[in-house]
Design an enzyme around this catalytic site. Structure first.
Site, PDB file in Angstrom:
ATOM      1  N   ARG A 272       1.464 -15.258  19.853  1.00 43.00           N
ATOM      2  CA  ARG A 272       0.888 -16.608  19.765  1.00 43.00           C
ATOM      3  C   ARG A 272       1.196 -17.209  18.404  1.00 43.00           C
ATOM      4  NH1 ARG A 272      -3.986 -17.452  17.048  1.00 43.00           N
ATOM      5  NH2 ARG A 272      -5.183 -15.594  16.546  1.00 43.00           N
TER       6      ARG A 272
ATOM      7  N   ASN B  15       0.833  -1.190   0.000  1.00 42.87           N
ATOM      8  CA  ASN B  15       0.000   0.000   0.000  1.00 42.87           C
ATOM      9  C   ASN B  15       0.873   1.247   0.000  1.00 42.87           C
ATOM     10  OD1 ASN B  15      -2.330   1.662   0.252  1.00 42.87           O
ATOM     11  ND2 ASN B  15      -3.345   0.050   1.425  1.00 42.87           N
TER      12      ASN B  15
ATOM     13  N   ALA C 162       0.049  -3.873  13.471  1.00 38.96           N
ATOM     14  CA  ALA C 162       0.282  -2.467  13.139  1.00 38.96           C
ATOM     15  C   ALA C 162       1.166  -1.798  14.184  1.00 38.96           C
ATOM     16  CB  ALA C 162      -1.048  -1.730  13.023  1.00 38.96           C
TER      17      ALA C 162
ATOM     18  N   HIS D  63      24.071   1.995  10.920  1.00 44.37           N
ATOM     19  CA  HIS D  63      25.221   2.887  11.044  1.00 44.37           C
ATOM     20  C   HIS D  63      26.009   2.562  12.309  1.00 44.37           C
ATOM     21  CE1 HIS D  63      23.625   5.313   7.773  1.00 44.37           C
ATOM     22  NE2 HIS D  63      22.443   5.126   8.332  1.00 44.37           N
TER      23      HIS D  63
ATOM     24  N   ARG E 152      14.049  -8.300  15.558  1.00 40.39           N
ATOM     25  CA  ARG E 152      14.577  -9.667  15.523  1.00 40.39           C
ATOM     26  C   ARG E 152      13.716 -10.509  14.598  1.00 40.39           C
ATOM     27  NH1 ARG E 152      14.523  -9.944  21.766  1.00 40.39           N
ATOM     28  NH2 ARG E 152      16.253  -8.570  22.196  1.00 40.39           N
TER      29      ARG E 152
END
Length: 187
Positions: free
Chosen positions: A183, A85, A160, A115, A166
Site C-alpha cells: 500500500r 542496528n 521485516a 555473480h 526490485r
C-alpha cells in the site's frame, strides 16, 4: 589496460577474487571494521572516528551499532541521522547511498555484488556490481536483504524479512519475498 576496479565501476564483469588492488583494499577495510567491532560500546568517539575513516561520506549525526561489516567502505554514503542496528552487512562493490533519517533494524544486508550464472565465469572469480540507493525517511525492518541495483524511494517502510529484488517507489509500505508494495503511505 583497464583495471579490475574500473571494470567494476563501469558495471562490467571484473575479477573480484584475485585482483591484488581489490584484495588490498578489502583487507584495509577488514582491518578497520575489526578494530571498530572490538571497541567497547562506551568508546563512541573512537568508534565514530573509525567509521568516518572507513566510509565515503557521513552526516554529522549517525550511529552504526557493532558488529558492522562491509567490503570497501569508501563506496558507502550515509546521510544525517542515520542509524544501523547490529549485524549490518554492506557489500559495497558499487555505491550504496542512504539518505537522511534512515533507520536499519538488526541483521540487514545490502548486497551490490552479483555473480554470473555461467559456472565457468563464476569459477574464475568474476562478478558484477550494481548500486543501491535508499532515500530519506526510510525504515528497514529486521533481516531485510536488499539486492544489487535496487532503489528504495523516500518515506518507505520495508517489512521485516523482506528480500528486495526490485526498486520500491517512494511513499510505499513493501513486504515479502520477493518484496512488493502492499500500500501507499500518506505523507
Amino acid at each position: 589496460m583497464i583495471s579490475e576496479k574500473e571494470k567494476c565501476r563501469r558495471g562490467e564483469l571484473y575479477d573480484a577474487n584475485y585482483d591484488p588492488e581489490l584484495l588490498r583494499e578489502r583487507t584495509r577495510c577488514k582491518e578497520l571494521y575489526y578494530r571498530y567491532n572490538q571497541l567497547p560500546p562506551s568508546r563512541l568517539e573512537e568508534r565514530e572516528r573509525i567509521i568516518r575513516e572507513m566510509l565515503g561520506k557521513t552526516g554529522e549525526r549517525f550511529l552504526i551499532e557493532q558488529p558492522f561489516y562491509c567490503d570497501y567502505g569508501y563506496n558507502i554514503e550515509v546521510g544525517e541521522n542515520f542509524y544501523a542496528n547490529m549485524n549490518c552487512v554492506i557489500l559495497d562493490e558499487a555505491k550504496v547511498t542512504f539518505g537522511d533519517n534512515v533507520f536499519v533494524a538488526p541483521n540487514c544486508g545490502f548486497y551490490t555484488a552479483g555473480h554470473p550464472l555461467d559456472v565457468e565465469r563464476r569459477n574464475r572469480g568474476l562478478e558484477y556490481a550494481r548500486p543501491i540507493t535508499v532515500g530519506s525517511n526510510v525504515w528497514i525492518g529486521a533481516q531485510v536483504c536488499v539486492l544489487p541495483g535496487v532503489t528504495i524511494g523516500d518515506n518507505c517502510v520495508i517489512g521485516a524479512g523482506s528480500v528486495v529484488t526490485r526498486s520500491i517507489p517512494a511513499n510505499s509500505l513493501a513486504v515479502g519475498n520477493p518484496c512488493r508494495v502492499i500500500r501507499e503511505i500518506e505523507v
